[in-house]
Design an enzyme around this catalytic site. Structure first.
Site, mmCIF file in Angstrom:
data_model
loop_
_atom_site.group_PDB
_atom_site.id
_atom_site.type_symbol
_atom_site.label_atom_id
_atom_site.label_comp_id
_atom_site.label_asym_id
_atom_site.label_seq_id
_atom_site.Cartn_x
_atom_site.Cartn_y
_atom_site.Cartn_z
ATOM 1 N N CYS A 59 28.929 -14.787 -3.858
ATOM 2 C CA CYS A 59 29.367 -15.969 -4.599
ATOM 3 C C CYS A 59 30.769 -15.761 -5.162
ATOM 4 C CB CYS A 59 28.384 -16.271 -5.730
ATOM 5 S SG CYS A 59 28.811 -17.752 -6.676
ATOM 6 N N LYS A 85 23.023 -10.631 0.280
ATOM 7 C CA LYS A 85 23.780 -11.738 0.873
ATOM 8 C C LYS A 85 25.244 -11.546 0.507
ATOM 9 C CE LYS A 85 23.781 -16.742 1.559
ATOM 10 N NZ LYS A 85 25.177 -17.084 1.213
ATOM 11 N N HIS A 123 27.518 -14.620 5.010
ATOM 12 C CA HIS A 123 28.274 -15.862 5.088
ATOM 13 C C HIS A 123 29.555 -15.525 5.843
ATOM 14 C CE1 HIS A 123 29.761 -19.731 2.914
ATOM 15 N NE2 HIS A 123 30.421 -19.542 4.038
ATOM 16 N N ASN A 126 25.106 -17.212 7.911
ATOM 17 C CA ASN A 126 25.221 -18.397 7.060
ATOM 18 C C ASN A 126 26.662 -18.888 7.146
ATOM 19 O OD1 ASN A 126 25.636 -18.790 3.523
ATOM 20 N ND2 ASN A 126 24.732 -20.292 4.877
#
Length: 346
Positions: free
Chosen positions: A100, A139, A171, A211
């Protein structure tokens, strides 16, 4: 032996963790449309779990399984304790956020900025892995700022796999911590799917999922020829009806409901329980605004729910009123053809 996230012939499809979006009401809604997708919570900071209202932060409906809690943090001991608490709540997997890019996570030294500290990420994963019996996953992005994605992603993967991670979700963009907003970080850095494929080639026996920028369930299928899992984020949220394609296209199973009217009817029942327990209708319906995107009447559906769902005394009947404005095609509105998802409501 710990359950593994997967490297079998069975694909993993997941709905991404999204702050302010994938709360328990959203997840229940998504689960009505697919039995087999793996659902993720919003990111929850370890400190919040240690010192906050755990039932509010971690409570969920049993129908949401399989369900993954995403944690934010960078202190191994705190993350381990938060993971232990989450396991007691019944989560199927714990995922560490290393992707993030928001200001909130940078100020707390977690999220994508941890890409710069793979050794620390490994320590965090090891502590969590040793604290729980459920799988621990990560992630991440392919890199941050001026990092070269080749060594950056490899170094992170080496650290987390050596620490006991059951898998890594990537990602497939860089995160630019300087100069781009979180929204721009989801759109401007170019996608590099081949970098994720190369990571899988480096780790053929490990779970590697992808992702980023995947438009719909059909577009997920080609990625599963090379990778173990595919994750949809905003595409799944803004066009939730596409989740009805997950079980038939990816798992060879019928969708759990016969049509979108089934979903609305079951969500009306869910909303009634939510309101009876002190909630507001709008807390449920805000996740449903895109359900009829592209269908005649979708605009009226959105307008009615947006304007009236937070009014005093708003009831689940509003969902039926709004659905009456939608024009269905064929048997799309059919109710009862398939067995509905079993749901226990508290």
């Amino acid at each position: 032996m710990k359950q593994q996230t997967g490297c079998s012939n069975v694909p993993v499809f997941a709905v991404a963790p999204m702050i302010d979006w994938t709360d328990r009401n959203c997840r229940f809604f998504h689960r009505l449309m697919t039995r087999h997708a793996r659902l993720f919570t919003e990111m929850v900071v370890d400190e919040a779990i240690l010192h906050g209202n755990r039932q509010k932060l971690l409570g969920f409906d049993p129908a949401e399984h399989p369900l993954v809690l995403q944690l934010g943090g960078s202190n191994p001991a705190k993350l381990a304790e938060a993971a232990r608490i989450a396991e007691q709540f019944g989560y199927d997997e714990i995922n560490l956020n290393v992707g993030c890019p928001s200001d909130r996570v940078q100020s707390g030294t977690f999220g994508a900025c941890l890409m710069l500290q793979p050794e620390l990420v490994g320590e965090c994963v090891a502590a969590m892995h040793n604290a729980v019996a459920v799988p621990v996953t990560v992630k991440c992005r392919i890199g941050v700022d001026d990092q070269d994605p080749e060594p950056a992603l490899d170094n992170l993967a080496d650290a987390v796999f050596d620490a006991g991670s059951a898998g890594i979700w990537v990602h497939a963009r860089k995160a630019w911590l300087k100069g781009l907003s979180p929204k721009e970080n989801r759109e401007i850095p170019p996608l590099d799917y081949t970098r994720v494929t190369r990571l899988k080639q480096r780790y053929p026996a490990r779970f590697v999922g992808i992702n980023g920028g995947i438009a719909n369930v059909a577009a997920a299928q080609p990625h599963l020829q090379h990778l173990d899992g595919v994750m949809l984020g905003r595409a799944a949220y803004h066009d939730p009806a596409d989740l009805l394609n997950v079980d038939p296209l990816l798992f060879g199973r019928k969708a759990p409901v016969a049509g979108l009217a089934d979903v609305v009817m079951q969500m009306a029942d869910y909303a009634a329980h939510h309101i009876a327990n002190g909630g507001k209708l709008g807390q449920v319906t805000r996740h449903m605004l895109g359900l009829f995107n592209g269908r005649p009447g979708a605009r009226q559906w959105r307008q009615i729910l947006s304007q009236a769902a937070y009014a005093p005394g708003a009831s689940p009947a509003l969902l039926l009123e709004a659905m009456a404005k939608v024009q269905f095609a064929g048997n799309e509105a059919s109710i009862g053809e398939n067995e509905p998802v079993a749901a226990e409501l508290d």
